[in-house]
Design a protein around this motif. Structure first.
Motif, PDB file in Angstrom:
ATOM      1  N   PHE A  12       0.834  -1.202   0.000  1.00  0.00           N
ATOM      2  CA  PHE A  12       0.000   0.000   0.000  1.00  0.00           C
ATOM      3  C   PHE A  12       0.874   1.260   0.000  1.00  0.00           C
ATOM      4  O   PHE A  12       0.708   2.157  -0.829  1.00  0.00           O
ATOM      5  CB  PHE A  12      -0.904  -0.014   1.234  1.00  0.00           C
ATOM      6  CG  PHE A  12      -2.062   0.916   1.139  1.00  0.00           C
ATOM      7  CD1 PHE A  12      -3.272   0.490   0.622  1.00  0.00           C
ATOM      8  CD2 PHE A  12      -1.960   2.227   1.548  1.00  0.00           C
ATOM      9  CE1 PHE A  12      -4.350   1.348   0.522  1.00  0.00           C
ATOM     10  CE2 PHE A  12      -3.026   3.101   1.446  1.00  0.00           C
ATOM     11  CZ  PHE A  12      -4.224   2.660   0.939  1.00  0.00           C
ATOM     12  N   VAL A  23      -3.726   7.096  -5.123  1.00  0.00           N
ATOM     13  CA  VAL A  23      -3.997   6.212  -3.978  1.00  0.00           C
ATOM     14  C   VAL A  23      -4.606   7.015  -2.825  1.00  0.00           C
ATOM     15  O   VAL A  23      -5.521   6.546  -2.148  1.00  0.00           O
ATOM     16  CB  VAL A  23      -2.706   5.456  -3.553  1.00  0.00           C
ATOM     17  CG1 VAL A  23      -2.939   4.647  -2.293  1.00  0.00           C
ATOM     18  CG2 VAL A  23      -2.244   4.540  -4.691  1.00  0.00           C
ATOM     19  N   GLY A  55      -8.086  -1.092  -2.882  1.00  0.00           N
ATOM     20  CA  GLY A  55      -6.678  -1.099  -2.458  1.00  0.00           C
ATOM     21  C   GLY A  55      -6.233  -2.505  -2.116  1.00  0.00           C
ATOM     22  O   GLY A  55      -6.368  -3.431  -2.925  1.00  0.00           O
ATOM     23  N   GLU A  77     -11.090  -1.312  -9.067  1.00  0.00           N
ATOM     24  CA  GLU A  77      -9.768  -0.813  -8.670  1.00  0.00           C
ATOM     25  C   GLU A  77      -8.952  -0.502  -9.926  1.00  0.00           C
ATOM     26  O   GLU A  77      -8.870  -1.327 -10.842  1.00  0.00           O
ATOM     27  CB  GLU A  77      -9.068  -1.880  -7.802  1.00  0.00           C
ATOM     28  CG  GLU A  77      -7.661  -1.566  -7.393  1.00  0.00           C
ATOM     29  CD  GLU A  77      -7.496  -0.223  -6.686  1.00  0.00           C
ATOM     30  OE1 GLU A  77      -8.035  -0.041  -5.594  1.00  0.00           O
ATOM     31  OE2 GLU A  77      -6.823   0.666  -7.271  1.00  0.00           O
TER      32      GLU A  77
END
Ligand SMILES: C[S@@+](CC[C@H](N)C(=O)[O-])C[C@H]1O[C@@H](n2cnc3c(N)ncnc32)[C@H](O)[C@@H]1O
Length: 192
Positions: A12, A23, A55, A77
């Motif tokens: 991440f 993001v 995510g 996504e």
């Protein structure tokens, strides 16, 4: 539901530094923030659920833990590393990971033979994404949700919430301090 944890926090953070505006956050959502979003949905009746911006799947897992055995979750996504991670780490036949933008929600549901959905759960960085993309996602979501169904998500700024109020009849915004950074949780619903 089979879950492999791997190193989602590292994945991440690496993707945040590669694309901070896409993001939107350096660490995944906290449990408190996720729980507050989950509370907006009636899990006993929701059968088709869409998620935007899964995510590494913190919110996805919370949705799967609550939704009915016969319900379906479509998770949109745009980051291909996250798509691959979700596909290999969550084995649940109720989940379909869409490698594409939330803007395509109506077309994806239609291709699955569905005209509408019962909840939309968003982690998208709306306040920093291009306005035209945000407006398209808000309009598409208002069009696919059944009347009364929730569009729930979080933001670090409420500047754009007036756009949400134009597309939905009822919008509430509440502050959630137990997240880094602290966030505002919105819930929007349309009347019939
Ligand atoms: C703040 S992260 C949220 C991740 C996770 N759901 C959480 O709460 O920790 C936002 C995610 O939205 C994705 N994203 C950004 N724009 C998108 C779009 N138009 N459609 C779908 N996903 C998008 C990003 O790639 C990123 O994974």
């Amino acid at each position: 539901m089979t879950v492999q944890r791997g190193r989602p926090r590292l994945l991440f953070a690496r993707n945040f530094f590669a694309n901070p505006r896409g993001v939107g956050s350096v660490i995944p959502s906290s449990r408190r923030l996720t729980q507050r979003m989950m509370a907006a949905v009636d899990w006993t009746t929701a059968r088709t659920i869409v998620e935007y911006g899964p995510g590494t799947g913190v919110v996805t897992r919370a949705v799967l833990a609550r939704m009915a055995p016969e319900a379906r979750l479509f998770a949109f996504e745009t980051n291909s590393e996250f798509v691959a991670y979700l596909q290999r780490s969550i084995a649940d036949p109720r989940l379909t990971v869409i490698d594409g933008s939330a803007e395509t929600v109506a077309a994806v549901l239609a291709a699955a033979g569905l005209a509408s959905c019962d909840a939309a759960v968003s982690s998208l960085p709306f306040s920093i994404m291009p306005t035209r993309v945000r407006l398209r996602i808000v309009a598409a979501t208002a069009a696919v949700l059944v009347p009364g169904a929730p569009f729930v998500g979080y933001q670090y700024s409420t500047r754009w919430v007036r756009e949400l109020r134009r597309a939905f009849d009822h919008v509430t915004v509440r502050f959630e301090p137990r997240n880094w950074p602290p966030a505002f949780v919105f819930v929007a619903r349309r009347e019939g």
